[in-house]
Design a protein around this motif. Structure first.
Motif, PDB file in Angstrom:
ATOM      1  N   THR A 143       2.354   1.696  -3.500  1.00  0.00           N
ATOM      2  CA  THR A 143       1.332   2.129  -4.456  1.00  0.00           C
ATOM      3  C   THR A 143       0.990   3.596  -4.259  1.00  0.00           C
ATOM      4  OG1 THR A 143       0.408  -0.109  -4.582  1.00  0.00           O
ATOM      5  CG2 THR A 143      -1.013   1.710  -5.276  1.00  0.00           C
ATOM      6  N   ASP A 144       0.817   4.013  -3.010  1.00  0.00           N
ATOM      7  CA  ASP A 144       0.470   5.410  -2.730  1.00  0.00           C
ATOM      8  C   ASP A 144       1.606   6.349  -3.118  1.00  0.00           C
ATOM      9  OD1 ASP A 144      -1.945   4.529  -1.777  1.00  0.00           O
ATOM     10  OD2 ASP A 144      -1.418   4.715   0.351  1.00  0.00           O
ATOM     11  N   ARG A 197       0.827  -1.210   0.000  1.00  0.00           N
ATOM     12  CA  ARG A 197       0.000   0.000   0.000  1.00  0.00           C
ATOM     13  C   ARG A 197       0.857   1.255   0.000  1.00  0.00           C
ATOM     14  NH1 ARG A 197      -3.012  -2.981   3.637  1.00  0.00           N
ATOM     15  NH2 ARG A 197      -2.108  -1.874   5.427  1.00  0.00           N
ATOM     16  N   ALA A 198       1.907   1.253   0.799  1.00  0.00           N
ATOM     17  CA  ALA A 198       2.784   2.417   0.868  1.00  0.00           C
ATOM     18  C   ALA A 198       3.472   2.667  -0.470  1.00  0.00           C
ATOM     19  CB  ALA A 198       3.818   2.228   1.975  1.00  0.00           C
ATOM     20  N   ALA A 236       1.684   6.633  -6.937  1.00  0.00           N
ATOM     21  CA  ALA A 236       0.513   7.344  -7.448  1.00  0.00           C
ATOM     22  C   ALA A 236       0.601   8.845  -7.202  1.00  0.00           C
ATOM     23  CB  ALA A 236      -0.755   6.785  -6.805  1.00  0.00           C
ATOM     24  N   GLY A 237       1.329   9.231  -6.181  1.00  0.00           N
ATOM     25  CA  GLY A 237       1.430  10.647  -5.837  1.00  0.00           C
ATOM     26  C   GLY A 237       2.573  11.372  -6.509  1.00  0.00           C
TER      27      GLY A 237
END
Length: 403
Positions: free
Chosen positions: A391-392, A388-389, A395-396
């Motif tokens: 991917t985030d 998750r970290a 994405a940012g």
């Protein structure tokens, strides 16, 4: 203690891993390289000597005539291209070393296939069909009915998926071979069957008597016809039946001293080696591995080359998860926007991002790891949180390439 380190271009493994480890151990390092100015710019405090490091005779002569510091205590390299030269030079001076025969088998992909085929009965490994195309040889001589299509074409002594490509049929095989020959007129090529399955790695560390298994990675590869390693997820331990197969093949090759990075494909319970890189894993994976396992990995590797035995227990942590992600260029052009280096802690996940291409640089599309725009290393308490970290983070951020 004086260690001679053989290198071509500067790498993160040497700059951030081995040289700091040598300093912590009190080892004085002299770098032998055919690119001295690049190394002097990268670490000006280290002694750099110009040397034709691809020629083991030149390496031996350079060490023998560099009498300022007395005799050498170790000869070491983390370069794929220089393992045989370092092994021969170390052996000449009576220093701890890898077997030069094993180093040659690992580097020469055609010889690796021949040797594994010859020892297949002992290892239980299934033979991989392969054929060698000499430098300048007409590829049409190989593109007959005996080739199992699809097949893979690659330089016999290549690295990092450079000029590794899939061919679906005879016409494409001839075309791909000729394209590579035009770029590498002096290189021999290997044509081998395409191995279906999931790609994994095994990382090992040995002193010639004790061999430690450091886990490995599950590798996500770009869609064919190219084979770019886009992301790697840490695997703390492979199933015992797969380990038995891979280790038997490494034993047959004679690989067991120092660090080794082995890539293999798993399909229907069978593990078949793609290649053996007789050095520590690169592209910042070694930096992540040392952090994740919380061991002095680079120090251990250097000490084996000084003749020190490895401890029976490395004390490696087993409770972490990790992933590496490489944002890649998808076109040729100039990088006009990209994130800066970052060190973050997000929900217990340590994120380390390092750019691998400067804004303003123009590059062609290489279909290799030279297309990497950056490297994101992530370690944390469990895989879900790490993923998750990552991917985030991705994405940012944005990477922009203009024609």
């Amino acid at each position: 203690m004086r260690m001679y380190l053989l290198a071509l271009n500067p790498t993160d493994s040497v700059t951030e891993g081995f040289l700091p480890a040598a300093a912590r151990l009190g080892i004085d390092v002299t770098v032998l390289t055919d690119q001295p100015e690049a190394h002097r710019r990268t670490y000006p405090e280290t002694e750099i000597l110009d040397c034709d490091v691809r020629d083991f005779r030149a390496v031996i002569t350079r060490i023998a005539t560099h009498a300022t510091h007395g005799p050498a205590d170790a000869v070491f390299t983390n370069s794929d291209h220089l393992q045989t030269q370092a092994a021969l030079a170390a052996d000449y001076f009576g220093l701890p070393a890898k077997s030069w025969q094993a180093a040659l088998r690992a580097k020469d992909k055609a010889e690796m296939r021949r040797h594994l085929a010859a020892t297949g009965a002992a290892t239980g490994a299934a033979t991989v069909w392969s054929a060698e195309l000499a430098a300048g040889q007409d590829p049409a001589e190989l593109a007959g009915p005996g080739v199992p299509y699809p097949c893979v074409v690659k330089p016999r002594e290549g690295v990092a998926s450079e000029d590794v490509v899939l061919a679906e049929g005879p016409a494409e095989l001839v075309l791909r071979c000729k394209e590579i020959q035009s770029r590498r007129p002096g290189a021999a090529l290997v044509v081998e069957e395409y191995l279906t399955g999931e790609l994994y790695t095994l990382e090992t560390l040995g002193d010639g008597r004790t061999r430690h298994l450091l886990g490995g990675f599950h590798t996500r590869v770009s869609p064919p016809p190219y084979f770019i390693e886009e992301a790697l997820t840490f695997v703390p331990g492979h199933p015992a039946e797969l380990l038995t197969q891979v280790l038997a093949q490494l034993d047959a090759l004679g690989v067991g001293f120092g660090a080794s990075h082995t890539e293999f494909v798993v399909h229907e319970g069978r593990a078949r080696i793609i290649e053996v890189n007789y050095r520590a894993i690169g592209d910042q994976c070694d930096l992540l591995l040392a952090q994740l396992l919380d061991i002095p990995l680079f120090e251990h590797i250097l000490l084996t080359h000084l003749g020190e035995p490895l401890p029976a227990d490395l004390g490696a942590r087993t409770d972490g998860a990790a992933r590496l992600e490489y944002p890649c260029a998808d076109r040729a052009g100039t990088l006009t926007a990209a994130p800066a280096a970052a060190d973050l802690l997000v929900e217990g996940v340590t994120l380390t991002y390092r750019p691998l291409r400067e804004v303003g640089e123009r590059h062609e599309l290489y279909h290799t790891n030279r297309d990497y725009l950056g490297a994101l290393r992530a370690t944390g308490p469990d895989q879900g949180t790490v993923d998750r970290a990552v991917t985030d983070f991705l994405a940012g951020r944005r990477w922009e390439i203009q024609p």
